[in-house]
Write a protein that holds these residues in place. Structure first.
Motif, PDB file in Angstrom:
ATOM      1  N   ASP A 195       0.832  -1.200   0.000  1.00 46.14           N
ATOM      2  CA  ASP A 195       0.000   0.000   0.000  1.00 46.14           C
ATOM      3  C   ASP A 195       0.871   1.256   0.000  1.00 46.14           C
ATOM      4  O   ASP A 195       0.630   2.204  -0.752  1.00 46.14           O
ATOM      5  N   MET A 196       1.913   1.237   0.813  1.00 44.87           N
ATOM      6  CA  MET A 196       2.810   2.394   0.869  1.00 44.87           C
ATOM      7  C   MET A 196       3.549   2.582  -0.457  1.00 44.87           C
ATOM      8  O   MET A 196       3.681   3.704  -0.946  1.00 44.87           O
ATOM      9  N   GLN A 197       4.026   1.501  -1.047  1.00 43.66           N
ATOM     10  CA  GLN A 197       4.730   1.601  -2.330  1.00 43.66           C
ATOM     11  C   GLN A 197       3.810   2.160  -3.411  1.00 43.66           C
ATOM     12  O   GLN A 197       4.225   2.999  -4.213  1.00 43.66           O
ATOM     13  N   ARG A 198       2.557   1.728  -3.411  1.00 49.25           N
ATOM     14  CA  ARG A 198       1.586   2.231  -4.390  1.00 49.25           C
ATOM     15  C   ARG A 198       1.360   3.725  -4.170  1.00 49.25           C
ATOM     16  O   ARG A 198       1.381   4.525  -5.114  1.00 49.25           O
ATOM     17  N   LYS A 199       1.176   4.113  -2.912  1.00 54.28           N
ATOM     18  CA  LYS A 199       0.946   5.531  -2.606  1.00 54.28           C
ATOM     19  C   LYS A 199       2.169   6.384  -2.925  1.00 54.28           C
ATOM     20  O   LYS A 199       2.034   7.503  -3.405  1.00 54.28           O
ATOM     21  N   GLU A 200       3.373   5.861  -2.678  1.00 49.00           N
ATOM     22  CA  GLU A 200       4.599   6.591  -3.026  1.00 49.00           C
ATOM     23  C   GLU A 200       4.696   6.799  -4.531  1.00 49.00           C
ATOM     24  O   GLU A 200       5.057   7.883  -4.987  1.00 49.00           O
ATOM     25  N   ARG A 201       4.396   5.745  -5.291  1.00 49.14           N
ATOM     26  CA  ARG A 201       4.457   5.837  -6.752  1.00 49.14           C
ATOM     27  C   ARG A 201       3.450   6.867  -7.258  1.00 49.14           C
ATOM     28  O   ARG A 201       3.780   7.726  -8.085  1.00 49.14           O
ATOM     29  N   GLU A 202       2.225   6.815  -6.746  1.00 45.18           N
ATOM     30  CA  GLU A 202       1.203   7.781  -7.156  1.00 45.18           C
ATOM     31  C   GLU A 202       1.611   9.207  -6.762  1.00 45.18           C
ATOM     32  O   GLU A 202       1.427  10.143  -7.536  1.00 45.18           O
ATOM     33  N   TYR A 203       2.175   9.333  -5.573  1.00 37.99           N
ATOM     34  CA  TYR A 203       2.635  10.639  -5.092  1.00 37.99           C
ATOM     35  C   TYR A 203       3.696  11.204  -6.035  1.00 37.99           C
ATOM     36  O   TYR A 203       3.606  12.358  -6.462  1.00 37.99           O
ATOM     37  N   ARG A 204       4.693  10.393  -6.360  1.00 39.44           N
ATOM     38  CA  ARG A 204       5.777  10.857  -7.260  1.00 39.44           C
ATOM     39  C   ARG A 204       5.223  11.229  -8.626  1.00 39.44           C
ATOM     40  O   ARG A 204       5.609  12.253  -9.202  1.00 39.44           O
ATOM     41  N   GLU A 205       4.334  10.393  -9.165  1.00 45.15           N
ATOM     42  CA  GLU A 205       3.766  10.679 -10.488  1.00 45.15           C
ATOM     43  C   GLU A 205       2.970  11.981 -10.469  1.00 45.15           C
ATOM     44  O   GLU A 205       3.109  12.821 -11.362  1.00 45.15           O
ATOM     45  N   ASP A 206       2.120  12.142  -9.446  1.00 44.45           N
ATOM     46  CA  ASP A 206       1.309  13.358  -9.350  1.00 44.45           C
ATOM     47  C   ASP A 206       2.183  14.586  -9.129  1.00 44.45           C
ATOM     48  O   ASP A 206       1.964  15.634  -9.737  1.00 44.45           O
ATOM     49  N   LEU A 207       3.190  14.458  -8.264  1.00 42.35           N
ATOM     50  CA  LEU A 207       4.091  15.572  -7.997  1.00 42.35           C
ATOM     51  C   LEU A 207       4.857  15.966  -9.261  1.00 42.35           C
ATOM     52  O   LEU A 207       4.959  17.150  -9.589  1.00 42.35           O
ATOM     53  N   ASN A 208       5.369  14.983  -9.981  1.00 47.15           N
ATOM     54  CA  ASN A 208       6.101  15.282 -11.221  1.00 47.15           C
ATOM     55  C   ASN A 208       5.195  15.949 -12.249  1.00 47.15           C
ATOM     56  O   ASN A 208       5.612  16.901 -12.925  1.00 47.15           O
ATOM     57  N   GLN A 209       3.969  15.465 -12.370  1.00 49.95           N
ATOM     58  CA  GLN A 209       3.042  16.073 -13.327  1.00 49.95           C
ATOM     59  C   GLN A 209       2.754  17.525 -12.952  1.00 49.95           C
ATOM     60  O   GLN A 209       2.815  18.422 -13.791  1.00 49.95           O
ATOM     61  N   ARG A 210       2.462  17.773 -11.674  1.00 55.17           N
ATOM     62  CA  ARG A 210       2.176  19.137 -11.226  1.00 55.17           C
ATOM     63  C   ARG A 210       3.408  20.034 -11.346  1.00 55.17           C
ATOM     64  O   ARG A 210       3.308  21.195 -11.733  1.00 55.17           O
ATOM     65  N   ARG A 211       4.598  19.484 -11.037  1.00 56.69           N
ATOM     66  CA  ARG A 211       5.831  20.271 -11.153  1.00 56.69           C
ATOM     67  C   ARG A 211       6.038  20.671 -12.614  1.00 56.69           C
ATOM     68  O   ARG A 211       6.367  21.821 -12.905  1.00 56.69           O
ATOM     69  N   ASN A 212       5.833  19.734 -13.520  1.00 62.67           N
ATOM     70  CA  ASN A 212       5.980  20.040 -14.947  1.00 62.67           C
ATOM     71  C   ASN A 212       4.992  21.122 -15.377  1.00 62.67           C
ATOM     72  O   ASN A 212       5.339  22.011 -16.159  1.00 62.67           O
ATOM     73  N   GLU A 213       3.758  21.047 -14.876  1.00 65.40           N
ATOM     74  CA  GLU A 213       2.757  22.069 -15.212  1.00 65.40           C
ATOM     75  C   GLU A 213       3.202  23.446 -14.711  1.00 65.40           C
ATOM     76  O   GLU A 213       3.141  24.429 -15.443  1.00 65.40           O
ATOM     77  N   GLU A 214       3.629  23.483 -13.445  1.00 67.56           N
ATOM     78  CA  GLU A 214       4.040  24.760 -12.855  1.00 67.56           C
ATOM     79  C   GLU A 214       5.280  25.322 -13.555  1.00 67.56           C
ATOM     80  O   GLU A 214       5.341  26.506 -13.865  1.00 67.56           O
ATOM     81  N   LEU A 215       6.274  24.479 -13.788  1.00 64.95           N
ATOM     82  CA  LEU A 215       7.513  24.949 -14.403  1.00 64.95           C
ATOM     83  C   LEU A 215       7.317  25.334 -15.861  1.00 64.95           C
ATOM     84  O   LEU A 215       8.029  26.194 -16.376  1.00 64.95           O
ATOM     85  N   SER A 216       6.345  24.738 -16.501  1.00 65.49           N
ATOM     86  CA  SER A 216       6.025  25.117 -17.880  1.00 65.49           C
ATOM     87  C   SER A 216       5.594  26.587 -17.920  1.00 65.49           C
ATOM     88  O   SER A 216       6.016  27.347 -18.795  1.00 65.49           O
ATOM     89  N   GLY A 217       4.778  26.989 -16.957  1.00 65.45           N
ATOM     90  CA  GLY A 217       4.351  28.390 -16.874  1.00 65.45           C
ATOM     91  C   GLY A 217       5.529  29.313 -16.602  1.00 65.45           C
ATOM     92  O   GLY A 217       5.623  30.404 -17.167  1.00 65.45           O
TER      93      GLY A 217
END
Length: 173
Positions: free
Chosen positions: A102-124
């Motif tokens: 469960d923790m590994q799944r949540k970590e993976r989702e966290y990293r994916e979501d964080l990377n996606q949001r970081r890319n969105e923010e840095l694109s701006g």
């Protein structure tokens, strides 16, 4: 942009500069901007980072809590290994495995979501930086401004000017 296409673009630009007539050599104005520094130090980048930290704070804390829980479970299992019955030990191991997955799944989702949001923010941030670079280039009559190079002289680095331009509040549309 891949490393190969960046290299080809740089070589093409260099070839164009070298092909220019010798008498025009002193008329060419070249600049450089350190994009990584912009993404680290520019006011909009710093604001974006703080926004992301706040946005993902609860999820990060949940992962930390789960890690501590797993560590405590492991220590408890090791401490009580000799006193537990086989069925209790298997139940604890199963519970530990489920929580680990469960923790590994949540970590993976966290990293994916964080990377996606970081890319969105840095694109701006990059869009704003590119607009600032264009304004500086036109105002100061630069012929070309590079963002990725193998070597550059500090003399042509205009990163400070871009950081200053990005520190000013954005113009209203």
């Amino acid at each position: 942009m891949s490393a190969r296409s960046a290299l080809l673009a740089a070589l093409s630009s260099l070839a164009l500069l070298l092909a220019a007539p010798v008498h025009a050599e002193n008329d060419v104005k070249i600049g450089f901007v350190d994009t990584e520094r912009i993404l680290r130090e520019a006011a909009p980048a710093v604001r974006a980072q703080k926004k992301l930290e706040k946005e993902f704070e609860k999820r990060s804390q949940e992962l930390e809590r789960m890690a501590k829980q797993l560590q405590a479970m492991q220590q408890n299992m090791e401490k009580n290994a000799v006193t537990l019955s086989d069925s209790d030990r298997r139940a604890k191991e199963r519970e530990f495995s489920e929580l680990t997955r469960d923790m590994q799944r949540k970590e993976r989702e966290y990293r994916e979501d964080l990377n996606q949001r970081r890319n969105e923010e840095l694109s701006g941030v990059l869009d704003r930086a590119n607009k600032a670079i264009k304004v500086i280039a036109e105002a100061e009559k630069y012929d070309i401004i590079f963002q990725e190079v193998v070597y550059r002289s500090a003399r042509i680095d205009i990163t400070e000017k871009v950081l200053k331009a990005l520190a000013d509040p954005p113009a209203t549309k």
